[in-house]
Design an enzyme around this catalytic site. Structure first.
Site, PDB file in Angstrom:
ATOM      1  N   CYS A 129      13.657   5.064  35.810  1.00  8.75           N
ATOM      2  CA  CYS A 129      13.177   6.431  35.942  1.00  8.75           C
ATOM      3  C   CYS A 129      14.397   7.344  35.937  1.00  8.75           C
ATOM      4  CB  CYS A 129      12.415   6.594  37.250  1.00  8.75           C
ATOM      5  SG  CYS A 129      11.599   8.200  37.378  1.00  8.75           S
ATOM      6  N   LYS A 208       0.409   5.330  39.350  1.00  8.50           N
ATOM      7  CA  LYS A 208       1.287   5.957  40.332  1.00  8.50           C
ATOM      8  C   LYS A 208       0.800   7.374  40.610  1.00  8.50           C
ATOM      9  CE  LYS A 208       6.053   7.313  41.164  1.00  8.50           C
ATOM     10  NZ  LYS A 208       7.450   7.153  40.764  1.00  8.50           N
ATOM     11  N   LYS A 265       0.455   2.372  43.301  1.00  5.62           N
ATOM     12  CA  LYS A 265       1.396   2.968  44.233  1.00  5.62           C
ATOM     13  C   LYS A 265       0.957   4.376  44.605  1.00  5.62           C
ATOM     14  CE  LYS A 265       6.084   4.668  44.177  1.00  5.62           C
ATOM     15  NZ  LYS A 265       7.072   5.194  43.324  1.00  5.62           N
ATOM     16  N   SER A 291       7.746   4.489  50.865  1.00  6.79           N
ATOM     17  CA  SER A 291       8.603   4.936  51.957  1.00  6.79           C
ATOM     18  C   SER A 291       7.835   5.670  53.056  1.00  6.79           C
ATOM     19  CB  SER A 291       9.716   5.828  51.399  1.00  6.79           C
ATOM     20  OG  SER A 291       9.168   6.934  50.702  1.00  6.79           O
TER      21      SER A 291
HETATM   22  C1  PBG Z   1      11.067   7.225  41.003  1.00  3.38           C
HETATM   23  C2  PBG Z   1      10.412   6.551  42.126  1.00  3.38           C
HETATM   24  C3  PBG Z   1       9.897   7.107  43.309  1.00  3.38           C
HETATM   25  C4  PBG Z   1       9.481   6.050  44.094  1.00  3.38           C
HETATM   26  C5  PBG Z   1       9.719   4.879  43.370  1.00  3.38           C
HETATM   27  N1  PBG Z   1      10.275   5.218  42.147  1.00  3.38           N
HETATM   28  C6  PBG Z   1       9.851   8.510  43.773  1.00  3.38           C
HETATM   29  C7  PBG Z   1       9.037   9.521  43.107  1.00  3.38           C
HETATM   30  O1  PBG Z   1       8.232   9.256  42.201  1.00  3.38           O
HETATM   31  O2  PBG Z   1       9.208  10.674  43.499  1.00  3.38           O
HETATM   32  C8  PBG Z   1       8.914   6.142  45.475  1.00  3.38           C
HETATM   33  C9  PBG Z   1       9.169   4.957  46.327  1.00  3.38           C
HETATM   34  C10 PBG Z   1       8.926   5.189  47.775  1.00  3.38           C
HETATM   35  O3  PBG Z   1       8.478   6.254  48.226  1.00  3.38           O
HETATM   36  O4  PBG Z   1       9.215   4.246  48.531  1.00  3.38           O
HETATM   37  N2  PBG Z   1      10.259   8.037  40.230  1.00  3.38           N
END
Ligand code: PBG
Length: 342
Positions: A129, A208, A265, A291
């Site tokens: 990403c 996602k 996710k 997270s």
């Molecule tokens: C990158 C990404 C994110 C997460 C995983 N890959 C953040 C986002 O999309 O803002 C989140 C992982 C987590 O919150 O533990 N795009």
């Protein structure tokens, strides 16, 4: 007046099988083996770095020399895979995310070191990403469109594919695109195949959602999106939490484009999607306890509002029960070390 209640005569009394721990275990349906847990790890450049992350208590950003003993420890626990995220200095970020595919970036360096150390014992998965490498913090490139400056789908595919290829060259087993651009699984598949990496798989963050539960992660990798109007968040490319069918459609498209594993996710708020996807796809499934899910449990435990071992076990079992094969979790090591899954 006394009311008489006739004693129940049930043919089936489920409570019989709940009387003792041994009976309960005998008829238990769900188990989480250590090899199903995948810890996300944050890698930085330099040496001797163990940087605590305020938003994620117990999780550190590690330089490669500190990462290797950590991976060694995870293997001893029975964990077989790790997910790597790169964190680079703010000064190295740019509009075109050039450091995302730098072979000397923290993730390619970590991959080469881990591969030469652990051979094929550890499955190395990398997040693909642009958000941690762009100065604006978005997951794709910005471009002028008829609707103003937007995250541009098609021009983002090339840097994403280059990033995946850089990870494959450095030794990744699976690349995990999390950007939510349309067509990126096909673009990455094509790039991997033409680079000679037919054997490298794609674990797609297929479903996602645009979630508030990513907050602590963005603080950890300094990847929060910046901008006005449509650019102030990720709602123009990540899924709307109101939509379930659309999530299943995303999964079907990624499967058709060649994804090898599909991820949902966040995990706990989207177990309905996970269960429905399980019924529809024959691919291995993954769920990411993100997270914010982790931070929420840690915060509640810290003030004594929750029994942490019991709450974490219940959350992880629920995610597994809903039908996932793999669980990405910041609790991966801790639950095994402390025997919370027993
Ligand atoms: C990158 C990404 C994110 C997460 C995983 N890959 C953040 C986002 O999309 O803002 C989140 C992982 C987590 O919150 O533990 N795009």
């Amino acid at each position: 007046m006394t009311v008489r209640v006739a004693p129940l005569k049930l043919v089936r009394r489920p409570r019989r099988l709940r009387r003792s721990a041994a009976l309960r275990q005998l008829v238990s349906e769900t188990v989480i083996e250590p090899h199903r847990l995948v810890p996300p790890l944050f890698v930085v450049s330099g040496a001797g770095e163990t940087q605590p992350i305020a938003s994620l208590p117990g999780v550190d950003r590690l330089s490669v020399d500190r990462l290797l003993p950590r991976l060694e420890h995870l293997l001893k626990l029975g964990i077989r895979a790790a997910l790597l995220f790169g964190v680079v200095a703010p000064g190295t970020k740019s509009a075109c995310a050039a450091t995302a595919f730098d072979p000397e970036g923290p993730v390619p360096r970590a991959l080469r070191a881990a591969r030469s150390h652990f051979g094929d014992d550890l499955v190395l998965i990398t997040d693909v990403c642009l958000c941690a490498y762009t100065d604006h913090g978005h997951c794709g490139l910005l471009a002028e469109t008829p609707w103003g400056v937007q995250v541009d789908n098609d021009s983002s595919l090339e840097p994403l594919a280059r990033m995946a290829l850089a990870h494959a060259r450095a030794g990744a087993d699976l690349v995990a695109p999390s950007d939510m651009m349309d067509g990126r699984v096909a673009a990455i598949r094509r790039a991997l195949d033409s680079g000679g990496f037919e054997g490298v798989g794609i674990l797609s963050y297929a479903v996602k959602y645009a979630s508030a539960f990513y907050g602590p992660f963005r603080a950890a990798s300094a990847s929060a999106p910046k901008g006005a109007s449509l650019l102030q968040d990720r709602t123009s490319y990540q899924l709307d939490p109101r939509n379930a069918r659309e999530g299943l459609l995303e999964a079907a498209l990624d499967e058709a484009e060649g994804a090898d594993v599909l991820m949902v996710k966040p995990a706990l708020p989207y177990l309905d999607i996970l269960a429905r996807l399980r019924a529809r796809s024959g691919l291995p499934l993954a769920a990411y306890q993100v997270s914010g899910e982790y931070a929420m449990l840690k915060a509640a435990a810290a003030v004594g509002a929750l029994d942490e071992p019991a709450a974490v076990r219940e959350a992880l079992l629920s995610i597994r029960r809903a039908g996932t094969d793999l669980i990405f979790s910041y609790y991966a090591a801790e639950v095994i070390e402390k025997g919370w899954l027993m």
